[in-house]
Design an enzyme around this catalytic site. Structure first.
Site, PDB file in Angstrom:
ATOM      1  N   GLY A   1      74.749  10.162  13.618  1.00 59.36           N
ATOM      2  CA  GLY A   1      75.108   8.766  13.391  1.00 59.36           C
ATOM      3  C   GLY A   1      75.766   8.528  12.048  1.00 59.36           C
ATOM      4  O   GLY A   1      76.076   7.392  11.708  1.00 59.36           O
ATOM      5  N   CYS A   2      75.986   9.592  11.284  1.00 57.09           N
ATOM      6  CA  CYS A   2      76.659   9.467   9.986  1.00 57.09           C
ATOM      7  C   CYS A   2      78.090   9.986  10.141  1.00 57.09           C
ATOM      8  O   CYS A   2      78.312  11.022  10.773  1.00 57.09           O
ATOM      9  CB  CYS A   2      75.942  10.282   8.916  1.00 57.09           C
ATOM     10  N   VAL A   3      79.051   9.276   9.571  1.00 60.71           N
ATOM     11  CA  VAL A   3      80.442   9.722   9.606  1.00 60.71           C
ATOM     12  C   VAL A   3      80.573  10.989   8.769  1.00 60.71           C
ATOM     13  O   VAL A   3      81.151  11.980   9.199  1.00 60.71           O
ATOM     14  CB  VAL A   3      81.394   8.613   9.104  1.00 60.71           C
ATOM     15  N   SER A   4      80.012  10.971   7.563  1.00 65.55           N
ATOM     16  CA  SER A   4      79.965  12.166   6.733  1.00 65.55           C
ATOM     17  C   SER A   4      78.838  13.047   7.258  1.00 65.55           C
ATOM     18  O   SER A   4      77.950  12.583   7.965  1.00 65.55           O
ATOM     19  CB  SER A   4      79.669  11.797   5.277  1.00 65.55           C
TER      20      SER A   4
END
Length: 142
Positions: free
Chosen positions: A47-50
């Site tokens: 769920g994190c872009v990074s």
């Protein structure tokens, strides 16, 4: 590790957002290095872009579980956000983790208006991962 109260005090001293961003990046540099082997799929936060990794250990103090974390990210600003999340949660018992509202703390710091929606979602994913760990530790303890 810097405490959440120290971070709060330092944020109050910084009026400009450029200075606050630099401080968050600096917090990320203070994280304990995470061995490459811990950059695993199991530790990756979804769920994190990074890319973000949280590695958990559970200690027992007087029979009560205490969750400790190491964290890392491939993005400097996110690494700083990880440092703030760890200052809030690492080394705490599950009940305290579940009772601590990280989003309220981040809103207090002004991040609601200064983080992109993607970073905000990633932050929520980190917090939810830790709260899930806390719920599981409580379930195992009973």
């Amino acid at each position: 590790m810097t405490t959440i109260d120290e971070i709060r005090d330092n944020f109050e001293l910084l009026d400009e957002w450029d200075d606050r961003y630099r401080y968050v990046i600096e917090l990320g540099r203070t994280l304990e290095p995470m061995p490459e082997a811990e950059h695993s799929a199991e530790n990756k936060v979804q769920g994190c872009v990074s890319q973000v990794w949280l590695q958990k250990t559970v200690d027992r103090i007087n029979g009560e579980p205490v969750l400790k974390y190491r964290g890392d990210s491939d993005a400097h600003i996110v690494r700083g956000l990880v440092a703030i999340v760890l200052a809030l949660y690492s080394g705490r018992p599950p009940r305290e983790i579940l009772d601590t509202d990280a989003i309220a703390v981040f809103n207090e710091f002004g991040f609601r208006d200064h983080l992109t929606p993607q970073r905000s979602n990633g932050l929520r994913s980190m917090v939810e991962r830790i709260k899930t760990d806390a719920r599981e530790a409580l379930a195992e303890a009973t």
